[in-house]
Scaffold this motif. Sequence first.
Motif, PDB file in Angstrom:
ATOM      1  N   UNK A  50      -1.617  -0.700   7.250  1.00 46.54           N
ATOM      2  CA  UNK A  50      -0.497  -0.077   6.231  1.00 46.54           C
ATOM      3  C   UNK A  50      -0.959   1.388   6.422  1.00 46.54           C
ATOM      4  N   UNK A  51      -2.033   1.974   7.690  1.00 41.44           N
ATOM      5  CA  UNK A  51      -2.028   2.961   7.882  1.00 41.44           C
ATOM      6  C   UNK A  51      -2.443   4.213   6.341  1.00 41.44           C
ATOM      7  N   UNK A  52      -2.997   3.749   5.132  1.00 40.07           N
ATOM      8  CA  UNK A  52      -3.117   4.503   3.924  1.00 40.07           C
ATOM      9  C   UNK A  52      -4.471   4.861   4.078  1.00 40.07           C
ATOM     10  N   UNK A  53      -5.270   4.881   4.494  1.00 36.98           N
ATOM     11  CA  UNK A  53      -6.663   5.348   5.216  1.00 36.98           C
ATOM     12  C   UNK A  53      -6.922   6.316   6.003  1.00 36.98           C
ATOM     13  N   UNK A  54      -7.491   7.408   5.272  1.00 40.66           N
ATOM     14  CA  UNK A  54      -7.723   8.796   5.961  1.00 40.66           C
ATOM     15  C   UNK A  54      -9.054   8.679   6.732  1.00 40.66           C
ATOM     16  N   UNK A  55     -10.342   8.432   5.815  1.00 39.74           N
ATOM     17  CA  UNK A  55     -11.159   8.346   6.203  1.00 39.74           C
ATOM     18  C   UNK A  55     -12.305   7.688   5.819  1.00 39.74           C
ATOM     19  N   UNK A  56     -12.795   7.044   5.899  1.00 39.90           N
ATOM     20  CA  UNK A  56     -14.597   5.918   5.905  1.00 39.90           C
ATOM     21  C   UNK A  56     -15.722   6.537   5.913  1.00 39.90           C
ATOM     22  N   UNK A  57     -16.307   6.587   4.750  1.00 37.41           N
ATOM     23  CA  UNK A  57     -18.133   6.533   4.880  1.00 37.41           C
ATOM     24  C   UNK A  57     -18.278   5.329   4.688  1.00 37.41           C
ATOM     25  N   UNK A  75       1.138  -1.360   0.356  1.00 39.88           N
ATOM     26  CA  UNK A  75       0.248  -0.378  -0.002  1.00 39.88           C
ATOM     27  C   UNK A  75       0.745   1.287   0.135  1.00 39.88           C
ATOM     28  N   UNK A  76       2.025   1.704   0.831  1.00 40.62           N
ATOM     29  CA  UNK A  76       2.582   3.175   1.105  1.00 40.62           C
ATOM     30  C   UNK A  76       3.450   2.934  -0.253  1.00 40.62           C
ATOM     31  N   UNK A  77       3.875   2.172  -1.079  1.00 41.44           N
ATOM     32  CA  UNK A  77       4.388   1.858  -1.945  1.00 41.44           C
ATOM     33  C   UNK A  77       3.165   2.741  -3.665  1.00 41.44           C
ATOM     34  N   UNK A  78       2.307   1.504  -3.218  1.00 43.52           N
ATOM     35  CA  UNK A  78       1.146   1.909  -3.765  1.00 43.52           C
ATOM     36  C   UNK A  78       0.720   3.327  -4.344  1.00 43.52           C
ATOM     37  N   UNK A  79       0.496   3.986  -3.176  1.00 45.60           N
ATOM     38  CA  UNK A  79       0.040   5.497  -2.576  1.00 45.60           C
ATOM     39  C   UNK A  79       1.699   5.787  -3.296  1.00 45.60           C
ATOM     40  N   UNK A  80       2.592   5.680  -3.461  1.00 52.22           N
ATOM     41  CA  UNK A  80       3.651   7.187  -3.437  1.00 52.22           C
ATOM     42  C   UNK A  80       3.449   6.588  -4.820  1.00 52.22           C
ATOM     43  N   UNK A  81       3.056   5.767  -5.753  1.00 51.86           N
ATOM     44  CA  UNK A  81       2.773   5.880  -7.209  1.00 51.86           C
ATOM     45  C   UNK A  81       1.439   6.452  -7.816  1.00 51.86           C
ATOM     46  N   UNK A  82       0.566   5.892  -7.124  1.00 57.53           N
ATOM     47  CA  UNK A  82      -0.636   7.278  -7.649  1.00 57.53           C
ATOM     48  C   UNK A  82      -0.134   8.329  -7.346  1.00 57.53           C
ATOM     49  N   UNK A  83       0.729   8.745  -6.005  1.00 59.95           N
ATOM     50  CA  UNK A  83       0.849  10.597  -6.189  1.00 59.95           C
ATOM     51  C   UNK A  83       1.945  11.364  -7.367  1.00 59.95           C
ATOM     52  N   UNK A  84       2.673   9.591  -7.604  1.00 61.55           N
ATOM     53  CA  UNK A  84       3.648   9.874  -9.187  1.00 61.55           C
ATOM     54  C   UNK A  84       2.781  10.539  -9.749  1.00 61.55           C
ATOM     55  N   UNK A  85       1.729  10.295  -9.754  1.00 58.24           N
ATOM     56  CA  UNK A  85       0.310  10.639 -11.782  1.00 58.24           C
ATOM     57  C   UNK A  85       0.131  11.266 -10.984  1.00 58.24           C
TER      58      UNK A  85
END
Length: 179
Positions: A123-130, A94-104
């Motif tokens: 992995x601590x990569x979700x900040x909001x839950x609806x 997840x952390x590496x994927x989030x970095x790749x998404x940010x790079x996009x």
Amino acid sequence: MKGSVFVACSLDGFIARPNGDVNWLPSAAPGEDFGYEVFMSSVDALVMGKNSFNIVRSFSEWPYKDKKVVVLSREKLEIPSELSHCVEQMAGEPLELMRAFSDKGWSHVYIDGGKAIQTFLNAGQIQQLIITRIPILLGEGIPLFGPLKWDLNLDHVDTKIYENGMVQSRYEVCPGQFA
């Protein structure tokens, strides 16, 4: 980079039947989408697992229009040609994927599907839950949540109660838990 969840679950915490079927979900009432369109307009892309992708592909119509969709899978995935402009496959932590998404150039992604949600939460990569609770008990199925590495503290932001009995709550993950 912000990760959000927008999901419906049964009152007993399941997002699908054991076989992945979501036929128990009620149809949206005319003129009421439970905040879905506003939420979707706030995200750059949707991230889901292969099982969720296969279930959504079985729907009569692709529900995400031209929104970018990333399907998480380490196995080769067949992406239909009519979706190749908006669907791509990726694999990784997840952390590496989030970095790749940010790079996009993305700043907000929608994480969907049981395994994906659980993995990104751990992995601590979700900040909001609806989370929209549907007034039905399934008794068994695919759970929304699974084991966590530690307690996850949430701040309740708001709750809406709809005429059809659905209850939608929004939570923010308390900051500083994954430092």
